[in-house]
Scaffold this active site. Structure first.
Site, mmCIF file in Angstrom:
data_model
loop_
_atom_site.group_PDB
_atom_site.id
_atom_site.type_symbol
_atom_site.label_atom_id
_atom_site.label_comp_id
_atom_site.label_asym_id
_atom_site.label_seq_id
_atom_site.Cartn_x
_atom_site.Cartn_y
_atom_site.Cartn_z
ATOM 1 N N LYS A 95 0.826 -1.208 0.000
ATOM 2 C CA LYS A 95 0.000 0.000 0.000
ATOM 3 C C LYS A 95 0.864 1.264 0.000
ATOM 4 O O LYS A 95 0.584 2.221 -0.736
ATOM 5 C CB LYS A 95 -0.930 0.019 1.211
ATOM 6 C CG LYS A 95 -1.851 1.236 1.265
ATOM 7 C CD LYS A 95 -2.749 1.199 2.483
ATOM 8 C CE LYS A 95 -3.722 2.377 2.472
ATOM 9 N NZ LYS A 95 -3.033 3.688 2.438
ATOM 10 N N ILE A 97 3.890 1.590 -1.126
ATOM 11 C CA ILE A 97 4.510 1.720 -2.446
ATOM 12 C C ILE A 97 3.476 2.196 -3.467
ATOM 13 O O ILE A 97 3.746 3.063 -4.310
ATOM 14 C CB ILE A 97 5.140 0.382 -2.882
ATOM 15 C CG1 ILE A 97 6.295 0.025 -1.942
ATOM 16 C CG2 ILE A 97 5.621 0.448 -4.326
ATOM 17 C CD1 ILE A 97 6.787 -1.398 -2.093
ATOM 18 N N GLU A 115 7.434 -13.088 -0.290
ATOM 19 C CA GLU A 115 6.972 -14.401 0.175
ATOM 20 C C GLU A 115 6.525 -14.212 1.608
ATOM 21 O O GLU A 115 7.285 -13.734 2.447
ATOM 22 C CB GLU A 115 8.097 -15.435 0.046
ATOM 23 C CG GLU A 115 7.638 -16.865 0.265
ATOM 24 C CD GLU A 115 7.765 -17.293 1.708
ATOM 25 O OE1 GLU A 115 6.708 -17.561 2.335
ATOM 26 O OE2 GLU A 115 8.895 -17.344 2.205
ATOM 27 N N CYS A 149 7.397 -20.554 7.238
ATOM 28 C CA CYS A 149 6.228 -20.245 6.426
ATOM 29 C C CYS A 149 5.687 -21.482 5.732
ATOM 30 O O CYS A 149 4.508 -21.557 5.395
ATOM 31 C CB CYS A 149 6.567 -19.169 5.403
ATOM 32 S SG CYS A 149 8.033 -19.553 4.428
#
Length: 363
Positions: A95, A97, A115, A149
């Site tokens: 957001k 950027i 990622e 992750c």
């Protein structure tokens, strides 16, 4: 312009990758390490310098995350983001950027490579080699305390093999040794810190409140270090909170499905969470394996057959997922490098024009 690399605490090598990959194809990099992994990342940076990396090509900038990131994103020369971390932080950065693009702040449209999280699954089909599925599930769910992750977080087990799977799985989980990381006989150590500890314990309590049954573990101790025992939860609700949301700890939730409900279960796997990082299918029936994989083609960027859903090897399983798990630019492959270069096409003429017209103009 320059690349801003923001690395996580959980893999030292990822810090090296996030900074070095853009640098290898000619970019200057600002490397912002995780506060929880500053020293290990500093050592990687030191190794790169000793190996001959020119000074300031990769600039190691630890510090307050908001301050460092703001300075980078406010710069007209910001050209790309290389990120590994939480989904919420990544969306916030995107957001920021985007706002900068809307304001015309940057020379280029910045490339964004990220990622983020996962809610990774194992599907244990009725034809599965149960012993293998058990061992792979223990390793992928509890190694490094589930702080990956790609770590296993939810298991869907066919009812016909559940009794065998349950007996073997709980026996193996109960045998896991938990203790200080410097004692090599321990399979699990502490989680990273107090915030992570509180989050994990909070999810275990939420699971209990929703009617989940704690089959193993569920115990935590922060008196000296932040230790959470490997925890297995059995749920009758396939959309319960620990089947939907990323926990980032040693907690695995199991849902038992009826054999004849495989298609419904595939829909559940595909639709229950916002993530699509990794998944694994355990089946000896090849036709069922391929059918299941095709049905789940969008549920995981890295899919494993009769292998655990974590532990991608660089150069063998390029890594990344889509949906809420990131931009799926496949770290560990050539496709990642293309994200950090700006292609240029060149045409050269060897026969000059003696007339500006085209042949069609002569008709």
């Amino acid at each position: 312009g320059f690349t801003l690399a923001i690395s996580p605490f959980n893999f030292t090598a990822i810090g090296g990758n996030l900074a070095a990959a853009p640098a290898l194809v000619g970019n200057v990099v600002i490397w912002k390490p995780s506060p929880a992994a500053t020293y290990s990342n500093y050592l990687v940076h030191k190794v790169l310098l000793e190996a001959g990396l020119p000074p300031s090509v990769i600039q190691f900038v630890p510090g307050d995350p908001e301050v460092v990131v703001k300075e980078a994103l406010d710069s007209r020369d910001f050209a790309s983001l290389h990120f590994t971390g939480s989904t919420s932080v990544f969306r916030q950065l995107w957001k920021q950027i985007g706002d900068g693009v809307g304001e015309g702040r940057y020379r280029n449209y910045p490339r964004i490579v990220g990622e983020t999280g996962g809610k990774n699954f194992h599907l244990v089909h009725k034809s599965a080699d149960v012993t293998n599925a058990v061992q792979q599930s223990v390793r992928s769910g509890f190694e490094y305390q589930g702080q990956k992750c790609s770590a296993l977080s939810r298991i869907y087990v066919s009812a016909s093999v559940w009794p065998e799977f349950q007996e073997k799985f709980l026996k193996e989980v109960a045998s896991i040794k938990v203790g200080p990381s410097e004692q090599w006989e321990n399979f699990m150590g502490p989680v990273i810190g107090k915030p992570g500890f509180d989050k994990i314990v909070g999810y275990i309590e939420k699971a209990k409140q929703e009617g989940g049954e704690i089959l193993c573990g569920g115990i935590a101790d922060d008196s000296k270090g932040f230790f959470v025992q490997p925890t297995v939860i059995l749920t009758k609700d396939p959309k319960s909170v620990t089947m939907r949301e990323e926990i980032f700890g040693p907690v695995v939730t199991v849902y038992v499905y009826q054999d004849e409900d495989l298609d419904k279960t595939l829909d559940l796997i595909n639709s229950t969470t916002d993530y699509a990082l990794t998944g694994a299918i355990f089946a000896q029936d090849r036709a069922a394996l391929i059918k299941t994989s095709n049905a789940l083609r969008n549920a995981a960027g890295n899919m494993y057959y009769n292998e655990k859903c974590t532990g991608a090897v660089v150069g063998q399983q390029p890594f990344g997922g889509s949906r809420g798990s990131g931009t799926n630019d496949k770290a560990g492959s050539i496709s990642l490098f293309w994200r950090f270069v700006s292609a240029r096409s060149i045409k050269e003429g060897f026969v000059g024009l003696d007339n500006f017209g085209y042949p069609s103009n002569l008709v």
